[in-house]
Design a protein around this motif. Structure first.
Motif, PDB file in Angstrom:
ATOM      1  N   ALA A 101     109.770  46.824  47.648  1.00  0.00           N
ATOM      2  CA  ALA A 101     110.198  47.765  46.605  1.00  0.00           C
ATOM      3  C   ALA A 101     110.435  47.030  45.288  1.00  0.00           C
ATOM      4  N   ALA A 102     111.052  45.864  45.363  1.00  0.00           N
ATOM      5  CA  ALA A 102     111.316  45.087  44.143  1.00  0.00           C
ATOM      6  C   ALA A 102     110.012  44.649  43.480  1.00  0.00           C
ATOM      7  N   ALA A 103     109.018  44.316  44.291  1.00  0.00           N
ATOM      8  CA  ALA A 103     107.718  43.943  43.729  1.00  0.00           C
ATOM      9  C   ALA A 103     107.052  45.152  43.073  1.00  0.00           C
ATOM     10  N   TRP A 104     107.119  46.306  43.720  1.00  0.00           N
ATOM     11  CA  TRP A 104     106.532  47.522  43.146  1.00  0.00           C
ATOM     12  C   TRP A 104     107.209  47.873  41.824  1.00  0.00           C
ATOM     13  N   GLU A 105     108.505  47.631  41.739  1.00  0.00           N
ATOM     14  CA  GLU A 105     109.266  47.911  40.526  1.00  0.00           C
ATOM     15  C   GLU A 105     108.992  46.888  39.424  1.00  0.00           C
ATOM     16  N   GLY A 106     108.307  45.802  39.764  1.00  0.00           N
ATOM     17  CA  GLY A 106     108.047  44.764  38.773  1.00  0.00           C
ATOM     18  C   GLY A 106     109.193  43.791  38.593  1.00  0.00           C
ATOM     19  N   LEU A 107     110.124  43.782  39.531  1.00  0.00           N
ATOM     20  CA  LEU A 107     111.272  42.886  39.432  1.00  0.00           C
ATOM     21  C   LEU A 107     110.934  41.471  39.879  1.00  0.00           C
ATOM     22  N   ILE A 108     110.005  41.357  40.841  1.00  0.00           N
ATOM     23  CA  ILE A 108     109.573  40.051  41.345  1.00  0.00           C
ATOM     24  C   ILE A 108     108.060  40.093  41.551  1.00  0.00           C
ATOM     25  N   PRO A 109     107.385  38.951  41.519  1.00  0.00           N
ATOM     26  CA  PRO A 109     105.954  38.927  41.798  1.00  0.00           C
ATOM     27  C   PRO A 109     105.662  39.197  43.280  1.00  0.00           C
ATOM     28  N   GLU A 110     104.505  39.752  43.555  1.00  0.00           N
ATOM     29  CA  GLU A 110     104.106  40.056  44.919  1.00  0.00           C
ATOM     30  C   GLU A 110     104.107  38.820  45.815  1.00  0.00           C
ATOM     31  N   GLU A 111     103.701  37.685  45.273  1.00  0.00           N
ATOM     32  CA  GLU A 111     103.536  36.498  46.103  1.00  0.00           C
ATOM     33  C   GLU A 111     104.855  35.897  46.577  1.00  0.00           C
ATOM     34  N   VAL A 112     105.975  36.344  46.030  1.00  0.00           N
ATOM     35  CA  VAL A 112     107.270  35.847  46.519  1.00  0.00           C
ATOM     36  C   VAL A 112     108.107  36.990  47.089  1.00  0.00           C
ATOM     37  N   ALA A 113     107.443  38.048  47.510  1.00  0.00           N
ATOM     38  CA  ALA A 113     108.127  39.180  48.149  1.00  0.00           C
ATOM     39  C   ALA A 113     108.022  39.041  49.662  1.00  0.00           C
ATOM     40  N   HIS A 114     108.536  37.936  50.185  1.00  0.00           N
ATOM     41  CA  HIS A 114     108.444  37.644  51.618  1.00  0.00           C
ATOM     42  C   HIS A 114     109.828  37.411  52.216  1.00  0.00           C
TER      43      HIS A 114
END
Length: 321
Positions: free
Chosen positions: A279-292
Motif C-alpha cells: 500500500a505504501a508503494a502504491w501511495e508513492g511513499l516508498i519505492p517498489e523495490e524496497v516494499a518487502h
C-alpha cells in the motif's frame, strides 16, 4: 512526572503511525528510501510516530538498523517519537531476567537516540504474573528516564491478554502515559481494557485496525496503528470526525477505513506488514523495490492485487481524505 503529563497533553486526540521499514527481499534497509518515507509521513496530519513497533519489524532489525531508523525519524519529526522496547530476535533470552534486561537495554537505547516515550512489548514469560509485569514497566521507566506506554497485544503477534486489573495497575504508575490496545478482533477484551483504563486520566490508545471506529466509541482517545503507516489521512479522518462529533462524517470515514483494513489486516495476520508495504508503494511513499517484508509469510500475487484494487476503489470514490 511533568514529562509524562506533557506527553499526554500533546498526544491525546492524535494519530501516531506505527511506521514501516523500507527494505529489500534480503532484509537490507534502504536508508535513502527510509528518509524519503519519513519526510512524507511527517508532512501529514500526525501527532507523532512510533518506531521499532511490530509494523516496522523493530524486534527483527539489526541493532545498527534500529538505531538508524530512530535517527532518521527523529530528524524528520518534530512531534513526540515513541519507540517500542522488547526482546530483539537476535537476543537469546532464556529466562525472565534476561528478557527484562534486553527490554530495558532497548529502552535505554531509545532514550539515548532521542525518543520521547517507550512502548513496552509484552513478555511471554510474564503471562499470568502481574507483579512481574508491573515491575518490568517500573524498571524500564527508571532506566530510560522516559514515560512508558503499556501494550496489550494479541497472541498472533506474540502478546498475551492483560487482565483489566493489570491495565489499571499499569496506568497507575507515575511514569505511565497510557496503554495501547491491539486485541485484533476481541471486542469484549478491548471494551474491558478501556473500562479498566478509566478514560480521561491517561492515554487510551487504540491499535485496533479492524475495530478502529468502535474502539473510539468505547472510549479510546488516541491512535497508534499500523494501518496509518500508508494511509495517514484515511485514519486521521475517522478520529477527527469522532472528536468533532461529526457523526455522519465519522460513519463515512469509518466505512472507508474499514474497507482498507479488511484488505490488509486479514489471515494470515502476520502478512499485514507486507500488505501495508504494498500500500505504501502504491501511495508513492516508498519505492517498489524496497516494499518487502522478509520476516512475514510469503503471500501470493493475488494478495497484492486485492490491496491495490481496494486503494483504487477508495481513490475513485473519495469523498474526503
Amino acid at each position: 512526572m511533568p514529562a509524562t503529563d506533557h506527553l499526554v497533553r500533546r498526544l491525546r486526540g492524535t494519530v501516531l503511525p506505527a511506521v514501516l521499514t523500507p527494505m529489500d527481499a534480503g532484509g537490507v534497509v534502504d536508508v535513502d528510501a527510509l528518509r524519503g518515507y519519513a519526510e512524507r509521513v511527517a508532512a501529514g496530519p500526525i501527532g507523532g510516530v512510533a518506531v521499532w513497533a511490530h509494523t516496522g519489524r523493530g524486534l527483527y532489525l539489526r541493532e545498527a538498523d534500529r538505531l538508524r531508523v530512530l535517527e532518521t525519524w527523529r530528524a524528520a519529526v518534530d512531534g513526540p517519537l515513541v519507540a517500542g522496547a522488547g526482546v530483539p530476535r537476535s537476543v537469546r533470552a532464556t529466562g525472565l531476567r534476561a528478557a527484562v534486561d534486553a527490554t530495558v537495554a532497548m529502552a535505554v537505547q531509545a532514550a539515548e537516540g532521542g525518543a520521547d516515550a517507550v512502548m513496552v512489548y509484552p513478555l511471554a514469560q510474564l503471562d499470568g504474573d502481574d507483579e512481574a509485569a508491573v515491575a518490568l514497566h517500573e524498571e524500564v521507566a527508571a532506566a530510560s528516564g522516559l514515560p512508558v506506554l503499556g501494550f496489550l497485544l494479541h497472541g498472533e503477534a506474540g502478546g498475551y491478554p492483560y487482565s483489566p486489573q493489570l491495565v489499571t495497575r499499569l496506568l497507575a504508575l507515575p511514569a505511565s502515559a497510557g496503554i495501547k490496545l491491539a486485541t485484533l478482533d476481541r471486542a469484549v477484551a478491548c471494551q474491558d481494557a478501556i473500562r479498566a483504563a478509566h478514560p480521561g486520566r491517561k492515554l487510551v490508545i487504540t491499535g485496533e485496525d479492524r475495530m478502529f471506529g468502535p474502539s473510539l466509541m468505547w472510549g479510546a482517545d488516541t491512535a497508534l496503528v499500523g494501518i496509518a503507516a500508508a494511509r495517514v489521512p484515511l485514519t486521521s479522518a475517522v478520529l477527527d470526525a469522532w472528536r468533532a462529533e461529526d457523526h455522519g462524517g465519522f460513519v463515512r470515514a469509518s466505512a472507508r477505513l474499514d474497507a482498507f483494513a479488511a484488505a490488509t489486516f486479514r489471515a494470515p495476520i502476520e502478512g499485514y506488514v507486507q500488505r501495508m508495504l504494498w500500500a505504501a508503494a502504491w501511495e508513492g511513499l516508498i519505492p517498489e523495490e524496497v516494499a518487502h517484508d522478509p520476516y512475514g509469510p510469503r503471500l501470493p500475487s493475488s494478495e497484492r492485487e486485492a490491496v491495490v484494487t481496494c486503494l483504487e476503489v477508495l481513490a475513485q470514490h473519495a469523498d474526503g481524505p
